[in-house]
Motif scaffolding. Structure first.
Motif, PDB file in Angstrom:
ATOM      1  N   ARG A  44       0.838  -1.196   0.000  1.00 32.12           N
ATOM      2  CA  ARG A  44       0.000   0.000   0.000  1.00 32.12           C
ATOM      3  C   ARG A  44       0.876   1.251   0.000  1.00 32.12           C
ATOM      4  NH1 ARG A  44      -5.133  -1.581   0.906  1.00 32.12           N
ATOM      5  NH2 ARG A  44      -5.443  -3.628   1.863  1.00 32.12           N
ATOM      6  N   GLY A  45       1.697   1.373  -1.025  1.00 29.61           N
ATOM      7  CA  GLY A  45       2.534   2.551  -1.156  1.00 29.61           C
ATOM      8  C   GLY A  45       3.717   2.568  -0.216  1.00 29.61           C
ATOM      9  N   GLU A  46       4.122   1.370   0.272  1.00 30.42           N
ATOM     10  CA  GLU A  46       5.255   1.334   1.179  1.00 30.42           C
ATOM     11  C   GLU A  46       6.546   1.706   0.451  1.00 30.42           C
ATOM     12  OE1 GLU A  46       3.095  -1.052   0.805  1.00 30.42           O
ATOM     13  OE2 GLU A  46       2.344  -1.772   2.736  1.00 30.42           O
ATOM     14  N   VAL A  47       7.442   2.342   1.164  1.00 31.94           N
ATOM     15  CA  VAL A  47       8.730   2.735   0.611  1.00 31.94           C
ATOM     16  C   VAL A  47       9.691   1.567   0.738  1.00 31.94           C
ATOM     17  CG1 VAL A  47      10.657   4.357   0.793  1.00 31.94           C
ATOM     18  CG2 VAL A  47       8.303   5.130   1.233  1.00 31.94           C
ATOM     19  N   GLU A  48      10.434   1.334  -0.314  1.00 32.28           N
ATOM     20  CA  GLU A  48      11.415   0.248  -0.276  1.00 32.28           C
ATOM     21  C   GLU A  48      12.459   0.530   0.788  1.00 32.28           C
ATOM     22  OE1 GLU A  48      14.716  -1.835  -3.224  1.00 32.28           O
ATOM     23  OE2 GLU A  48      13.044  -0.682  -4.047  1.00 32.28           O
ATOM     24  N   LEU A  49      12.725  -0.469   1.619  1.00 35.20           N
ATOM     25  CA  LEU A  49      13.714  -0.297   2.673  1.00 35.20           C
ATOM     26  C   LEU A  49      15.121  -0.424   2.105  1.00 35.20           C
ATOM     27  CD1 LEU A  49      12.105  -2.369   5.549  1.00 35.20           C
ATOM     28  CD2 LEU A  49      11.977   0.073   5.149  1.00 35.20           C
ATOM     29  N   PRO A  50      16.044   0.413   2.555  1.00 32.14           N
ATOM     30  CA  PRO A  50      17.402   0.323   2.041  1.00 32.14           C
ATOM     31  C   PRO A  50      18.084  -0.949   2.533  1.00 32.14           C
ATOM     32  CG  PRO A  50      17.286   1.890   3.855  1.00 32.14           C
ATOM     33  CD  PRO A  50      15.892   1.477   3.549  1.00 32.14           C
ATOM     34  N   THR A  51      18.910  -1.503   1.711  1.00 37.48           N
ATOM     35  CA  THR A  51      19.669  -2.678   2.115  1.00 37.48           C
ATOM     36  C   THR A  51      20.904  -2.246   2.884  1.00 37.48           C
ATOM     37  OG1 THR A  51      20.862  -2.639   0.022  1.00 37.48           O
ATOM     38  CG2 THR A  51      18.876  -3.997   0.124  1.00 37.48           C
ATOM     39  N   GLU A  52      21.378  -3.150   3.742  1.00 42.25           N
ATOM     40  CA  GLU A  52      22.554  -2.824   4.541  1.00 42.25           C
ATOM     41  C   GLU A  52      23.788  -2.756   3.636  1.00 42.25           C
ATOM     42  OE1 GLU A  52      23.071  -5.433   7.789  1.00 42.25           O
ATOM     43  OE2 GLU A  52      21.055  -5.166   8.590  1.00 42.25           O
ATOM     44  N   ARG A  53      24.606  -1.769   3.890  1.00 42.12           N
ATOM     45  CA  ARG A  53      25.826  -1.615   3.107  1.00 42.12           C
ATOM     46  C   ARG A  53      27.028  -2.055   3.943  1.00 42.12           C
ATOM     47  NH1 ARG A  53      24.883   4.429   0.473  1.00 42.12           N
ATOM     48  NH2 ARG A  53      22.981   3.901  -0.692  1.00 42.12           N
ATOM     49  N   ALA A  54      27.926  -2.694   3.281  1.00 40.47           N
ATOM     50  CA  ALA A  54      29.136  -3.136   3.972  1.00 40.47           C
ATOM     51  C   ALA A  54      29.970  -1.922   4.383  1.00 40.47           C
ATOM     52  CB  ALA A  54      29.949  -4.051   3.063  1.00 40.47           C
ATOM     53  N   THR A  55      30.408  -1.945   5.625  1.00 44.20           N
ATOM     54  CA  THR A  55      31.225  -0.851   6.157  1.00 44.20           C
ATOM     55  C   THR A  55      32.660  -1.354   6.300  1.00 44.20           C
ATOM     56  OG1 THR A  55      29.327  -0.032   7.383  1.00 44.20           O
ATOM     57  CG2 THR A  55      31.484   0.787   8.051  1.00 44.20           C
ATOM     58  N   PRO A  56      33.623  -0.608   5.805  1.00 41.32           N
ATOM     59  CA  PRO A  56      35.014  -1.078   5.930  1.00 41.32           C
ATOM     60  C   PRO A  56      35.435  -1.135   7.389  1.00 41.32           C
ATOM     61  CG  PRO A  56      34.926   1.196   5.137  1.00 41.32           C
ATOM     62  CD  PRO A  56      33.527   0.674   5.106  1.00 41.32           C
ATOM     63  N   VAL A  57      36.270  -2.131   7.678  1.00 41.26           N
ATOM     64  CA  VAL A  57      36.731  -2.317   9.051  1.00 41.26           C
ATOM     65  C   VAL A  57      37.749  -1.240   9.394  1.00 41.26           C
ATOM     66  CG1 VAL A  57      37.897  -3.868  10.648  1.00 41.26           C
ATOM     67  CG2 VAL A  57      36.330  -4.780   8.916  1.00 41.26           C
ATOM     68  N   ALA A  58      37.535  -0.580  10.531  1.00 43.48           N
ATOM     69  CA  ALA A  58      38.505   0.412  11.027  1.00 43.48           C
ATOM     70  C   ALA A  58      38.793   0.088  12.475  1.00 43.48           C
ATOM     71  CB  ALA A  58      37.948   1.820  10.886  1.00 43.48           C
ATOM     72  N   LEU A  59      40.018   0.332  12.892  1.00 44.90           N
ATOM     73  CA  LEU A  59      40.412  -0.041  14.241  1.00 44.90           C
ATOM     74  C   LEU A  59      40.001   1.025  15.248  1.00 44.90           C
ATOM     75  CD1 LEU A  59      43.928  -1.515  13.491  1.00 44.90           C
ATOM     76  CD2 LEU A  59      41.725  -2.693  13.677  1.00 44.90           C
ATOM     77  N   SER A  60      40.167   0.682  16.499  1.00 47.94           N
ATOM     78  CA  SER A  60      39.784   1.550  17.604  1.00 47.94           C
ATOM     79  C   SER A  60      40.661   2.802  17.658  1.00 47.94           C
ATOM     80  CB  SER A  60      39.914   0.779  18.919  1.00 47.94           C
ATOM     81  OG  SER A  60      39.854   1.647  20.030  1.00 47.94           O
ATOM     82  N   ARG A  61      40.062   3.862  18.195  1.00 50.13           N
ATOM     83  CA  ARG A  61      40.807   5.069  18.501  1.00 50.13           C
ATOM     84  C   ARG A  61      40.864   5.266  20.020  1.00 50.13           C
ATOM     85  NH1 ARG A  61      37.868   6.888  13.939  1.00 50.13           N
ATOM     86  NH2 ARG A  61      36.337   7.981  15.238  1.00 50.13           N
ATOM     87  N   GLY A  62      40.885   4.135  20.716  1.00 56.27           N
ATOM     88  CA  GLY A  62      41.015   4.186  22.163  1.00 56.27           C
ATOM     89  C   GLY A  62      39.705   4.135  22.916  1.00 56.27           C
ATOM     90  N   GLU A  63      38.596   3.827  22.263  1.00 55.19           N
ATOM     91  CA  GLU A  63      37.295   3.787  22.934  1.00 55.19           C
ATOM     92  C   GLU A  63      37.196   2.602  23.884  1.00 55.19           C
ATOM     93  OE1 GLU A  63      36.488   5.643  18.835  1.00 55.19           O
ATOM     94  OE2 GLU A  63      37.603   3.909  19.598  1.00 55.19           O
ATOM     95  N   ARG A  64      36.321   2.780  24.854  1.00 55.59           N
ATOM     96  CA  ARG A  64      36.051   1.717  25.822  1.00 55.59           C
ATOM     97  C   ARG A  64      34.677   1.120  25.518  1.00 55.59           C
ATOM     98  NH1 ARG A  64      36.051   2.669  31.490  1.00 55.59           N
ATOM     99  NH2 ARG A  64      37.318   0.779  31.789  1.00 55.59           N
ATOM    100  N   VAL A  65      34.578  -0.218  25.552  1.00 52.92           N
ATOM    101  CA  VAL A  65      33.346  -0.943  25.229  1.00 52.92           C
ATOM    102  C   VAL A  65      32.984  -1.830  26.414  1.00 52.92           C
ATOM    103  CG1 VAL A  65      32.254  -2.598  23.680  1.00 52.92           C
ATOM    104  CG2 VAL A  65      33.881  -0.930  22.763  1.00 52.92           C
TER     105      VAL A  65
END
Length: 669
Positions: free
Chosen positions: A523-544
């Motif tokens: 019923r007029g739904e908008v197509e959902l975007p597909t997930e895009r691959a994100t390049p791997v980047a290393l930490s900048r010192g964040e805590r998880v």
């Protein structure tokens, strides 16, 4: 005739000549027929009958004059009708006698008005049938199943003096009738499946209105086996039984024509309505029990899939962590073989989650015609020369709102099931059509609404009722060992239900199977975007902060994140996690959705964001989707996850929450 005696007789008397004219009528005759004294003489006797019966009476009168004799009429069940001068009709009994009047042959007719007598007869008959109807209702309360059918057939056979009574039912999903009960003598109906039994109104709803076949007019397809001694005056009454929108069976009665009067037909109609109500109730109870059984199986398989995904996460994570430390080709091959097994296990859990309606769907508007065209091109050579694949989708079929990959997988499952049911070849017909399901035809498995129905029909072996009843259960299969997992139909069922539609199956042994997939109209739904691959980047010192109740999965998550350079702390439950968040600073919270007792991952993340509004959140789930409505805008990653995929998602979330140009490892407080 003595004139005093002629007038003294209490009945109406007429003397009629050979030409049918009234020569003489007594005072009672004038009064009965509503004419002035002395006005009937000279009239034709047919003037005392309704106009539609006069021609017929002339023939009867001519035959009587060929062999005049004393003859009573109207006393053996037939109804004779007279007509008064004002046009009103009334029932009569007549006695005819030959008479010589004035030296020539005449007929003396003695006529009696039986209006009051007939009312008494009708009242007695109705009281009799009312008592029978009460007994029918009592049987319905006291008995169930085959015992009720046997008792009803015997009761009706005795009450109506019927030659035979039978109750036939069509099992759900079948086009053939099965005789459930037989009573009476003179009519034998073969037991078991009655392939030749055809009922009036079987193609559309016709209520429980009885259909009466006169003696000799009953279709040959209606009777399975007729007694050679069948009386010539017997007729057949068929009362269709309605379960849903189609005829689900019939009450069959064979009786002498004089026993099938209006009161008897009313009794049969009432009994048919009662049986139809009982059938609808029984079908509704069976559908509810089936839905509850599938729901319970869905909860069980969903839980199994969640736990299995945790195991796969540990296996996959351990293999990924081991891979850099392997330096021989044989060891590397073993790791890759094990990873392929993990992938197969992951596919199996996705099928289980599809049945449990807990898979992650990305729906969009899908053109049905293009979908079926692509499917036909894909399968043109795959199915083999013995299988003929036909697809059709009229131009007016609207698009459907589904996950395109999942709907294609569902149709492939149905087509391959159809192929496997036709070892010697056959035809698979895929047809799409739009339809509305109104409230009265909806049920728990198919809500009211606008759908596109995609039918996948084959000409294969078909399924007996007991197999059909279990066809959608996970791991149930009739295929040989190694030829099927038993998850195909259950996956299609789960996908249809999670998409807002439904699945129905009709099958008859020897006559093929038809699977109807109901999918909601876009019923007029908008197509959902597909997930895009994100390049791997290393930490900048964040805590998880990692929150995971499974110790082995927790160790894998810690190892993956530390391999990306993150400062990681890990706890097993939400209470400990919130306490640590109050005491220390973290840029990202990585938690499992299911955490055992206490808060789940979603609720904990909401609580964390109340006090740490800038903290990034990533949730992991073994279900591929959150249970119920997600209470917050949190991203999900499905188990088992790969190291690079996890690091990419973490980096993207941190960059969104703390842009690089705003400084590194900013305080989320």
């Amino acid at each position: 005739m003595d004139p005093h005696l002629f007038e003294a007789v209490p009945d109406a008397l007429l003397i009629v000549d050979a030409d049918g004219h009234i020569v003489r009528a007594n005072t009672k005759a004038h009064a009965m027929f509503g004419h002035a004294p002395g006005t009937l003489e000279g009239q034709g006797v047919e003037s005392l009958l309704p106009a539609d019966l006069r021609q017929l009476h002339r023939g009867h009168r001519a035959r009587y004059l060929e062999d005049p004799h004393v003859r009573p009429m109207g006393t053996s069940g037939q109804v004779l009708v007279g007509q008064r001068g004002d046009g009103t009709r009334f029932p009569v009994e007549i006695a005819l006698s030959p008479l010589v009047h004035g030296g020539t042959p005449h007929v003396l007719a003695s006529i009696r008005d039986i209006t009051d007598t007939q009312r008494q007869r009708q009242a007695l008959a109705r009281a009799h049938y009312d008592a029978i109807a009460a007994q029918v209702g009592q049987l319905a309360i006291e008995l169930t199943g085959p015992g009720l059918f046997d008792a009803l057939a015997s009761l009706l056979a005795n009450a109506l003096g019927a030659k035979g009574v039978a109750i036939a039912l069509r099992p759900p999903g079948s086009e053939h009738m099965r005789i459930q009960a037989v009573a009476g003598h003179g009519w034998r109906i073969g037991g078991g499946e009655a392939d030749g039994l055809v009922l009036p109104g079987s193609a559309s709803a016709s209520g429980s209105t009885p259909v009466v076949y006169a003696p000799g007019d009953c279709p040959s397809t209606l009777l399975v086996d007729t007694d050679p001694g069948w009386p010539g005056d017997a007729c057949v009454v068929v009362v269709p039984l309605q379960a849903t929108e189609r005829v689900a069976g019939a009450l069959l009665v064979a009786a002498s024509a004089d026993r099938v009067d209006a009161d008897a037909l009313h009794l049969l109609h009432s009994t048919g309505s009662l049986l139809s109500t009982l059938l609808r109730q029984r079908r509704a109870e069976e559908a509810l029990a089936h839905a509850q059984r599938l729901d319970a199986l869905g909860q069980l398989t969903g839980g199994i899939a969640h736990d299995f995904n945790n195991l796969l996460t540990v296996l996959s994570g351990s293999l990924q962590l081991l891979r850099p430390h392997v330096h021989t080709e044989d060891a590397a091959d073993l790791i890759e073989s094990a990873m392929r097994s993990v992938d197969r296990g992951s596919q199996l859990t996705r099928k289980l989650l599809a049945f449990a309606r807990r898979q992650r769907l990305l729906p969009r508007a899908v053109d049905v015609g293009e979908l079926l065209d692509d499917l036909q091109r894909m399968l043109a050579r795959t199915l083999g020369e013995r299988i003929v694949l036909q697809t059709s989708a009229p131009d007016g079929v609207p698009p459907i709102f589904v996950d395109p990959g999942q709907v294609e997988a569902a149709l492939l499952n149905l087509v391959f099931n159809a192929r496997d049911a036709m070892a010697m070849g056959g035809t698979i017909d895929i047809a799409a059509s739009a339809l509305d399901v109104p409230q009265e035809h909806a049920d728990d498995d198919l809500p009211p609404g606008r759908y596109v129905r995609i039918n996948v029909a084959d000409t294969g072996l078909g399924m007996p009722p007991d197999t059909l009843a279990r066809a959608m259960e996970p791991f149930f299969t009739t295929k040989d060992a190694g030829r099927g997992s038993g998850l195909g139909l259950s996956m299609v069922y789960g996908f249809a239900r999670q998409s807002g539609g439904g699945l129905r199956i009709e099958s008859t042994p020897g006559h093929g199977t038809r699977v109807s997939l109901y999918l909601p109209v876009a019923r007029g739904e908008v197509e959902l975007p597909t997930e895009r691959a994100t390049p791997v980047a290393l930490s900048r010192g964040e805590r998880v902060l990692v929150v995971e109740d499974d110790a082995d999965v927790r160790r894998i998550a810690i190892a993956f994140l530390r391999s990306g350079g993150y400062d990681v702390r890990a706890v097993p439950d939400s209470e400990t996690a919130l306490a640590m968040l109050r005491a220390e600073r973290f840029e990202l919270l990585f938690s499992d959705v299911m955490l055992g007792p206490g808060m789940d991952g979603q609720a904990m993340a909401l609580a964390a964001q109340d006090t740490h509004p800038r903290i990034a959140v990533l949730l992991a789930t073994g279900y591929e989707a959150p249970l119920g409505e997600a209470p917050g805008p949190f991203e999900l990653i499905s188990k088992p996850y790969e190291r690079d995929a996890l690091l990419a998602r973490v980096r993207a979330l941190l960059d969104a929450a703390h842009p690089p140009n705003a400084g590194n490892a900013q305080d989320p407080l």
